[in-house]
Scaffold this motif. Structure first.
Motif, PDB file in Angstrom:
ATOM      1  N   ALA A 100       0.829  -1.210   0.000  1.00 17.84           N
ATOM      2  CA  ALA A 100       0.000   0.000   0.000  1.00 17.84           C
ATOM      3  C   ALA A 100       0.861   1.258   0.000  1.00 17.84           C
ATOM      4  O   ALA A 100       0.522   2.264  -0.635  1.00 17.84           O
ATOM      5  CB  ALA A 100      -0.926  -0.007   1.213  1.00 17.84           C
ATOM      6  N   ARG A 101       1.989   1.209   0.701  1.00 20.68           N
ATOM      7  CA  ARG A 101       2.872   2.375   0.789  1.00 20.68           C
ATOM      8  C   ARG A 101       3.631   2.617  -0.514  1.00 20.68           C
ATOM      9  O   ARG A 101       3.819   3.762  -0.935  1.00 20.68           O
ATOM     10  CB  ARG A 101       3.856   2.188   1.943  1.00 20.68           C
ATOM     11  CG  ARG A 101       4.788   3.373   2.158  1.00 20.68           C
ATOM     12  CD  ARG A 101       5.628   3.224   3.408  1.00 20.68           C
ATOM     13  NE  ARG A 101       6.522   2.069   3.315  1.00 20.68           N
ATOM     14  CZ  ARG A 101       6.382   0.963   4.023  1.00 20.68           C
ATOM     15  NH1 ARG A 101       5.366   0.818   4.869  1.00 20.68           N
ATOM     16  NH2 ARG A 101       7.238  -0.039   3.901  1.00 20.68           N
ATOM     17  N   GLU A 102       4.049   1.530  -1.178  1.00 18.61           N
ATOM     18  CA  GLU A 102       4.913   1.672  -2.350  1.00 18.61           C
ATOM     19  C   GLU A 102       4.152   1.792  -3.671  1.00 18.61           C
ATOM     20  O   GLU A 102       4.673   2.367  -4.625  1.00 18.61           O
ATOM     21  CB  GLU A 102       5.869   0.477  -2.426  1.00 18.61           C
ATOM     22  CG  GLU A 102       6.857   0.416  -1.269  1.00 18.61           C
ATOM     23  CD  GLU A 102       7.782  -0.790  -1.353  1.00 18.61           C
ATOM     24  OE1 GLU A 102       7.531  -1.667  -2.215  1.00 18.61           O
ATOM     25  OE2 GLU A 102       8.746  -0.851  -0.555  1.00 18.61           O
ATOM     26  N   ASN A 103       2.930   1.269  -3.744  1.00 17.93           N
ATOM     27  CA  ASN A 103       2.215   1.226  -5.023  1.00 17.93           C
ATOM     28  C   ASN A 103       1.288   2.409  -5.272  1.00 17.93           C
ATOM     29  O   ASN A 103       0.656   2.479  -6.337  1.00 17.93           O
ATOM     30  CB  ASN A 103       1.418  -0.078  -5.128  1.00 17.93           C
ATOM     31  CG  ASN A 103       2.329  -1.284  -5.257  1.00 17.93           C
ATOM     32  OD1 ASN A 103       3.406  -1.202  -5.833  1.00 17.93           O
ATOM     33  ND2 ASN A 103       1.893  -2.417  -4.711  1.00 17.93           N
ATOM     34  N   ALA A 150     -13.897  -0.431  -2.487  1.00 25.09           N
ATOM     35  CA  ALA A 150     -12.685  -0.989  -1.872  1.00 25.09           C
ATOM     36  C   ALA A 150     -12.929  -1.372  -0.418  1.00 25.09           C
ATOM     37  O   ALA A 150     -12.251  -2.251   0.112  1.00 25.09           O
ATOM     38  CB  ALA A 150     -11.534   0.010  -1.959  1.00 25.09           C
ATOM     39  N   VAL A 151     -13.870  -0.688   0.224  1.00 29.34           N
ATOM     40  CA  VAL A 151     -14.261  -1.029   1.594  1.00 29.34           C
ATOM     41  C   VAL A 151     -15.780  -0.994   1.693  1.00 29.34           C
ATOM     42  O   VAL A 151     -16.452  -0.362   0.880  1.00 29.34           O
ATOM     43  CB  VAL A 151     -13.657  -0.056   2.645  1.00 29.34           C
ATOM     44  CG1 VAL A 151     -12.142  -0.063   2.601  1.00 29.34           C
ATOM     45  CG2 VAL A 151     -14.212   1.352   2.483  1.00 29.34           C
ATOM     46  N   LEU A 152     -16.309  -1.676   2.696  1.00 32.17           N
ATOM     47  CA  LEU A 152     -17.731  -1.618   3.030  1.00 32.17           C
ATOM     48  C   LEU A 152     -17.855  -1.135   4.462  1.00 32.17           C
ATOM     49  O   LEU A 152     -17.116  -1.592   5.342  1.00 32.17           O
ATOM     50  CB  LEU A 152     -18.388  -2.995   2.887  1.00 32.17           C
ATOM     51  CG  LEU A 152     -18.411  -3.615   1.494  1.00 32.17           C
ATOM     52  CD1 LEU A 152     -18.973  -5.035   1.553  1.00 32.17           C
ATOM     53  CD2 LEU A 152     -19.230  -2.772   0.529  1.00 32.17           C
ATOM     54  N   LEU A 159      -6.202  -2.490  -5.463  1.00 34.32           N
ATOM     55  CA  LEU A 159      -5.720  -1.111  -5.406  1.00 34.32           C
ATOM     56  C   LEU A 159      -4.349  -0.995  -4.744  1.00 34.32           C
ATOM     57  O   LEU A 159      -3.529  -0.165  -5.143  1.00 34.32           O
ATOM     58  CB  LEU A 159      -6.732  -0.224  -4.680  1.00 34.32           C
ATOM     59  CG  LEU A 159      -8.075  -0.024  -5.384  1.00 34.32           C
ATOM     60  CD1 LEU A 159      -8.998   0.845  -4.529  1.00 34.32           C
ATOM     61  CD2 LEU A 159      -7.888   0.624  -6.755  1.00 34.32           C
ATOM     62  N   ILE A 160      -4.094  -1.799  -3.712  1.00 37.71           N
ATOM     63  CA  ILE A 160      -2.795  -1.717  -3.038  1.00 37.71           C
ATOM     64  C   ILE A 160      -1.737  -2.560  -3.743  1.00 37.71           C
ATOM     65  O   ILE A 160      -0.554  -2.509  -3.384  1.00 37.71           O
ATOM     66  CB  ILE A 160      -2.869  -2.135  -1.557  1.00 37.71           C
ATOM     67  CG1 ILE A 160      -3.181  -3.642  -1.424  1.00 37.71           C
ATOM     68  CG2 ILE A 160      -3.873  -1.280  -0.806  1.00 37.71           C
ATOM     69  CD1 ILE A 160      -3.101  -4.155   0.006  1.00 37.71           C
ATOM     70  N   GLY A 161      -2.145  -3.337  -4.761  1.00 40.46           N
ATOM     71  CA  GLY A 161      -1.190  -4.116  -5.519  1.00 40.46           C
ATOM     72  C   GLY A 161      -0.699  -5.359  -4.806  1.00 40.46           C
ATOM     73  O   GLY A 161       0.462  -5.761  -4.980  1.00 40.46           O
TER      74      GLY A 161
END
Length: 298
Positions: free
Chosen positions: A50-53, A147-149, A175-177
């Motif tokens: 999540a941080r890198e993508n 992406a979330v509920l 989304l976060i890859g």
């Protein structure tokens, strides 16, 4: 350009930038809590992804339809994700990955905690926190795209909403890859390990649906206890007094109807009669205690 004009130009840059930078923190980022237990390897891997993508740059944001978080109606594409909203989304996605339960997919952080951890919370002159930036990023983008509920649950017993329950979906991993198959494998492995612990103490194994039902029940129970212990203000006290005044039998029926709305038929079937009856008793006696507590409690 002479020195005089260069000086004037250099002084003008901060003013122009400040007029465009309308947020308090233009570079939010997730700050993990200090110390604590080391998270599982998969949580570290998802957080790193999540941080890198940079999830806000994923092409799905441009082609996937968005839906209103509450009405579920299709939204137009007029609302674009600007730079500051994109940065907020990226910080929040890393935070969600760091605090997600591997088995249930439930995020064990409230909106307030997410906002604080990502540096998105602001304060007014009275030092009252405002977390609307995090709320908009989650509701208008992450939830709108799927992406979330978020479960928004009204608790009739306390006459208040409980904090939203946030669940990640398959799209979250896109989304976060992070490869979704790896997550599913870790999910089954973790569930098997937890079931083994249950069997070791003489309890029966649970399914994924049952695990999620238990996670939701635990969330509601904690929210109920928090409100009756820490937020016993006039509204909750009035509601508690009403329940106490109508008598135990009627109050229990009222609480039962509330629990049916909170959980639904399928989840109540999983709980069983004994657990349901225990929850009714616990809620009734807690509200009676609140009704007779001193006015300045909390």
């Amino acid at each position: 350009m002479d020195k005089k004009n260069l000086s004037v130009f250099s002084q003008a840059i901060p003013k122009v930038f400040s007029s465009r930078c309308y947020v308090k923190n233009p570079h939010p980022c997730y700050r993990p809590p200090k110390g604590g237990v080391k998270p599982p390897h998969i949580i570290d891997a998802m957080r790193k992804a999540a941080r890198e993508n940079t999830p806000s740059h994923h092409p799905l944001w441009r082609i996937r339809p968005r839906y209103h978080a509450i009405t579920h109606k299709l939204l137009s594409n007029e609302r674009t994700m600007n730079l500051h909203r994109a940065r907020a989304v990226d910080a929040i996605m890393e935070c969600l990955a760091a605090h997600m339960n591997i088995v249930t997919g439930k995020v064990y952080m409230s909106l307030a905690q997410i906002s604080d951890a990502c540096g998105l919370t602001t304060y007014n002159a009275a030092d009252k926190p405002c977390r609307s930036r995090a709320s908009r990023a989650i509701n208008e983008h992450l939830e709108a795209i799927g992406a979330v509920l978020c479960d928004r649950i009204w608790d009739d017993t306390t006459a208040s909403y409980i904090p939203n329950i946030i669940w990640v979906t398959e799209l979250f991993f896109v989304l976060i890859g992070y490869e979704y198959g790896k997550y599913l494998s870790a999910q089954q492995q973790q569930l098997s390990w937890e079931n083994q612990k249950l069997r070791d103490v003489g309890k029966k194994s649970i399914t994924l649906i049952e695990a999620r039902c238990m996670a939701k029940a635990d969330h509601i129970r904690r929210a109920f206890n928090y409100r009756t212990k820490k937020l016993a203000r006039s509204k909750q006290r009035r509601q508690a007094c009403k329940l106490k005044a109508i008598g135990e039998q009627q109050a229990r029926k009222y609480i039962l109807n509330d629990l049916v709305k909170l959980y639904g038929k399928k989840e109540l079937e999983i709980m069983g009669y004994t657990e349901l009856n225990r929850m009714i008793k616990q809620r009734y006696y807690t509200m009676c205690k609140l009704a007779t507590a001193p006015p300045d409690i909390g």
